[in-house]
Design a protein around this motif. Structure first.
Motif, short mmCIF file in Angstrom:
data_model
loop_
_atom_site.label_atom_id
_atom_site.label_comp_id
_atom_site.label_asym_id
_atom_site.label_seq_id
_atom_site.Cartn_x
_atom_site.Cartn_y
_atom_site.Cartn_z
N SER A 36 66.89 96.91 79.37
CA SER A 36 66.42 98.09 80.10
C SER A 36 67.20 98.29 81.39
N ARG A 52 69.03 101.08 71.59
CA ARG A 52 68.87 100.83 70.16
C ARG A 52 69.98 99.94 69.60
N ALA A 172 60.62 94.85 66.10
CA ALA A 172 59.91 96.13 65.97
C ALA A 172 59.16 96.45 67.27
N VAL A 173 58.52 95.43 67.85
CA VAL A 173 57.82 95.62 69.13
C VAL A 173 58.82 95.99 70.22
N LEU A 175 61.65 97.55 69.86
CA LEU A 175 62.07 98.94 69.65
C LEU A 175 61.03 99.93 70.17
N LEU A 176 59.77 99.63 69.92
CA LEU A 176 58.70 100.53 70.36
C LEU A 176 58.57 100.54 71.89
N ALA A 177 58.78 99.38 72.50
CA ALA A 177 58.57 99.27 73.95
C ALA A 177 59.79 99.62 74.77
N ASP A 179 62.05 102.24 75.19
CA ASP A 179 62.16 103.48 75.96
C ASP A 179 61.08 103.60 77.04
N PRO A 180 59.78 103.35 76.71
CA PRO A 180 58.76 103.43 77.77
C PRO A 180 59.03 102.45 78.92
#
Length: 245
Positions: A36, A52, A172-173, A175-177, A179-180
């Motif tokens: 990040s 990504r 997977a977690v 990837l989901l987290a 951007d936020p």
């Protein structure tokens, strides 16, 4: 196939899977914080793509390392001794990764605390990072975190299918987290400093472990969680003060 069915019917395997997924997600937090911070240095249009790619590289490295478990296990065998401690390839990788994290976090803290003057010929250098350079830095740390992650997995279960599922769930977690978390860090300047402090602590922990000093990760993540809670309260206080009376 029959072995997988037997494994799926074993309650102990499900307990091992749940434990390993939780552990891999926690270990992935370090990786995600670094990704990040690095990708936030890129132009806005390229940040999501870089995140990504970085997380995809983490997945590829972890799965590739799972395919070479016999080699990974041998990485923990001492290759030479110094200062009364036998150093393995894993130790050397952790030390190198820790030194890189400490250097990178220190450099970013200096850039945030003492930014170049407006008329300085070096002003703006570092405000944006080249896409290739960002991916190269992410790849280097992905390798360190992946080796640590797989060695942890090998120590928790002998079943490769369980390790594969745990790695896929953790990525997977991430990837989901991704951007936020990146948006939150970018929108709150004080959180940037907190995240850089986390990277410094993680880097020093990697160096300590490379030199044979075991640091319980529970203490590290408890300190990170407490610091994040305090910063969350500070953010709420600042928002309340800005709210019209």
């Amino acid at each position: 196939m029959e072995g997988l069915l037997v494994l799926a019917a074993d309650p102990a395997a499900w307990i091992a899977l749940a434990t390993l997924v939780a552990m891999e997600v926690v270990l992935g937090i370090d990786n995600l914080i670094f990704i990040s911070i690095i990708t936030n240095k890129l132009p806005a249009a390229r940040q999501a793509r870089a995140r990504r790619i970085g997380i995809g590289l983490a997945l590829v490295l972890r799965l590739a390392l799972l395919g070479t478990i016999a080699i990974i296990v041998r990485l923990t065998a001492p290759v030479f001794e110094a200062f009364g401690h036998g150093f393995s390839w894993r130790d050397l990788i952790l030390i190198a990764g820790g030194l890189f994290l400490v250097w990178k976090a220190t450099k970013e803290i200096h850039h945030n605390v003492d930014p170049p003057a407006e008329g300085d010929m070096f002003a703006g250098r570092g405000a944006h990072l080249g896409f290739g350079a960002a991916i190269a830095q992410i790849l280097a740390l992905d390798l360190v975190f992946s080796i640590d992650s797989i060695i942890t997995a090998v120590g928790m279960t002998p079943h490769v299918p369980i390790m594969v599922v745990a790695v896929l769930a953790a990525v997977a977690v991430m990837l989901l987290a991704a951007d936020p978390l990146a948006r939150f860090i970018q929108a709150n300047p004080t959180v940037v400093m907190l995240a850089l402090g986390f990277l410094l602590m993680i880097g020093m922990t990697l160096i300590a472990e490379g030199f044979g000093a075991h640091v319980p990760k529970g203490y590290i993540y408890a300190a990170m969680a407490f610091s994040a809670l305090v910063e969350g309260l500070n953010i709420l206080v600042r928002r309340a003060k800005r709210r019209p009376g």
